[in-house]
Write an enzyme that holds these catalytic residues in place. Structure first.
Site, PDB file in Angstrom:
ATOM      1  N   CYS A  77       0.839  -1.204   0.000  1.00 52.63           N
ATOM      2  CA  CYS A  77       0.000   0.000   0.000  1.00 52.63           C
ATOM      3  C   CYS A  77       0.874   1.254   0.000  1.00 52.63           C
ATOM      4  O   CYS A  77       1.779   1.379   0.837  1.00 52.63           O
ATOM      5  CB  CYS A  77      -0.914   0.006   1.217  1.00 52.63           C
ATOM      6  SG  CYS A  77      -1.938   1.485   1.332  1.00 52.63           S
ATOM      7  N   CYS A  86      -2.218   0.192   9.408  1.00 54.22           N
ATOM      8  CA  CYS A  86      -1.352  -0.988   9.266  1.00 54.22           C
ATOM      9  C   CYS A  86       0.043  -0.694   9.798  1.00 54.22           C
ATOM     10  O   CYS A  86       0.671   0.276   9.389  1.00 54.22           O
ATOM     11  CB  CYS A  86      -1.264  -1.422   7.804  1.00 54.22           C
ATOM     12  SG  CYS A  86      -2.807  -2.025   7.107  1.00 54.22           S
ATOM     13  N   CYS A 161      -8.341   0.632   0.234  1.00 54.44           N
ATOM     14  CA  CYS A 161      -7.706   0.003   1.394  1.00 54.44           C
ATOM     15  C   CYS A 161      -7.547  -1.489   1.142  1.00 54.44           C
ATOM     16  O   CYS A 161      -8.533  -2.193   0.892  1.00 54.44           O
ATOM     17  CB  CYS A 161      -8.550   0.243   2.643  1.00 54.44           C
ATOM     18  SG  CYS A 161      -7.884  -0.570   4.113  1.00 54.44           S
ATOM     19  N   GLN A 219     -17.114  -8.865  15.144  1.00 55.54           N
ATOM     20  CA  GLN A 219     -15.743  -9.196  14.778  1.00 55.54           C
ATOM     21  C   GLN A 219     -15.490  -8.883  13.305  1.00 55.54           C
ATOM     22  O   GLN A 219     -16.273  -9.254  12.432  1.00 55.54           O
ATOM     23  CB  GLN A 219     -15.467 -10.670  15.058  1.00 55.54           C
ATOM     24  CG  GLN A 219     -15.404 -11.018  16.529  1.00 55.54           C
ATOM     25  CD  GLN A 219     -14.134 -10.524  17.198  1.00 55.54           C
ATOM     26  OE1 GLN A 219     -13.154 -10.163  16.541  1.00 55.54           O
ATOM     27  NE2 GLN A 219     -14.143 -10.503  18.529  1.00 55.54           N
ATOM     28  N   ASP A 309     -15.192 -11.117  27.554  1.00 58.39           N
ATOM     29  CA  ASP A 309     -14.720 -10.595  26.266  1.00 58.39           C
ATOM     30  C   ASP A 309     -14.658  -9.074  26.375  1.00 58.39           C
ATOM     31  O   ASP A 309     -15.427  -8.353  25.727  1.00 58.39           O
ATOM     32  CB  ASP A 309     -15.673 -11.033  25.150  1.00 58.39           C
ATOM     33  CG  ASP A 309     -15.161 -10.654  23.764  1.00 58.39           C
ATOM     34  OD1 ASP A 309     -13.992 -10.236  23.654  1.00 58.39           O
ATOM     35  OD2 ASP A 309     -15.934 -10.770  22.798  1.00 58.39           O
ATOM     36  N   CYS A 336      -8.318  -8.941  23.111  1.00 64.22           N
ATOM     37  CA  CYS A 336      -7.766  -8.327  21.904  1.00 64.22           C
ATOM     38  C   CYS A 336      -6.496  -7.553  22.202  1.00 64.22           C
ATOM     39  O   CYS A 336      -5.927  -6.928  21.297  1.00 64.22           O
ATOM     40  CB  CYS A 336      -8.806  -7.415  21.241  1.00 64.22           C
ATOM     41  SG  CYS A 336      -9.403  -6.086  22.306  1.00 64.22           S
TER      42      CYS A 336
END
Length: 381
Positions: A77, A86, A161, A219, A309, A336
């Protein structure tokens, strides 16, 4: 000039890079001070520009590579240096997973005193095209993405993207009121809405259909719901007739899976709209809206199983202590953020719960993020 001797915008040439750190950075030391560097790799020599300063360390971006790592590749990218999405496009995909393994192991060791020798399980060969929820912002040149640590909008490249699902890579011909646009690739099709829009879409996972707000939490990787449900069920081994708490339950994903296993479930979630959808999705369970720590104080019935979670900050000491005091036979913790997981596992350890398994999953390719599922059981005296 600051106490560190650096100012934002300074260029420092010939920096030798050290190990990977949590958060998409690598650790370097310059004149005895720590510098956290993005877009680098261990053992490289790079030129950097200072982007931020803290009391005892600084932050920088690598802008030129003098001695490259064998794991370095050309980022696919063209806006990767400025977009905040990213961190790892400059890293070969297999090595991205090795880096995530190193970070999980380091965080568990440093913050919880745990030795972890697991691997990061993967699902995408090229780590592209997986993201099914996208948020774009309007800039002077059309829709784009936020720059790292900034409200500046970076225009999208021609190809859009690359980590977005193909239908979401570039919002062509889409207009909404306001300066933010949310795209969702769902089981009922592709939807574009403004934040706060009440549109409800359908998702499919764990053998069920799910009603989810188009701008709400689900998710983002297509494999994630089933992968995480399978990991939780395999770890908990639920039996019909058992009682479970599903904390930070969202729209009821884990509640539904446990109900289908014959478990009596009580879910708790802070978002009232999510709880309304959870009641619609899993009418066989009971749900409470409110702060998890406060709602737990009102729930006094014994439980056999607990699923947590939490958001990125983790469950925190109060919730972990409350859960452990209830003495469930097993706890599944879906994380996460490995640092938050490690801190909460340390709290659980102080209350005689220890992990019997910790699995890590690469569900966020090209980024530093990694998902973990830890199964905790009481420590045998």
């Amino acid at each position: 000039m600051t106490e560190s001797g650096w100012s934002v915008g300074d260029r420092i040439d010939g920096v030798r890079v050290g190990p990977v750190a949590h958060g998409g950075h690598w650790v370097a030391r310059v004149d005895g001070r720590v510098l956290f560097v993005r877009h680098a790799l261990a053992d490289e020599v790079v030129d950097v520009v200072v982007t931020g300063l803290a009391k005892r360390h600084g932050f920088a971006d690598a802008v030129a590579v003098r001695e490259p790592s064998p794991h370095r590749v050309a980022a696919p990218c063209p806006i990767v240096a400025t977009c905040g999405g990213c961190d790892l496009q400059h890293v070969a995909v297999a090595h991205q997973r090795e880096l995530k393994r190193q970070v999980v192991a380091e965080q568990l060791d440093r913050l919880a005193g745990l030795v972890w020798n697991g691997v990061v399980e993967s699902f995408d060969a090229d780590a592209l095209g997986w993201r099914r929820r996208m948020r774009y912002h309007r800039g002077a040149r059309g829709w784009g993405l936020r720059a790292k640590g900034s409200h500046d909008v970076v225009p999208l490249p021609e190809q859009g993207c690359l980590i977005a699902a193909p239908a979401l890579g570039r919002p062509l011909g889409v207009e909404v009121a306001g300066d933010t646009l949310v795209g969702a690739r769902t089981a009922s099709g592709t939807v574009w809405v403004a934040p706060g829009d009440s549109t409800v879409v359908r998702e499919e996972a764990a053998g069920r259909n799910w009603a989810v707000r188009a701008d709400g939490f689900w998710q983002v990787h297509p494999s994630a719901p089933d992968v995480l449900v399978d990991a939780v069920l395999a770890g908990l081994r639920p039996a019909a007739g058992e009682r479970a708490l599903d904390l930070y339950c969202g729209v009821g994903l884990f509640s539904g899976a446990l109900v289908d296993a014959g478990v009596r479930v009580t879910g708790v979630e802070g978002g009232r709209e999510a709880v309304a959808l959870a009641r619609r999705n899993v009418p066989q369970a009971r749900f409470h809206a409110g702060s998890v720590d406060r709602v737990l104080r009102r729930l006094t019935a014994p439980v056999d199983l607990v699923v947590l979670d939490p958001p990125r900050v983790g469950a925190g000491r109060a919730v972990m202590e409350d859960v452990c005091r209830r003495r469930p036979r097993a706890i599944a913790y879906v994380a996460c953020d490995p640092a938050a997981l490690a801190r909460d596992l340390a709290t659980a350890s102080a209350h005689a719960y220890a992990p019997v398994s910790i699995r890590a999953f690469d569900l966020f390719g090209m980024t530093h993020h990694v998902e973990c599922v830890a199964i905790l059981e009481p420590v045998t005296p």
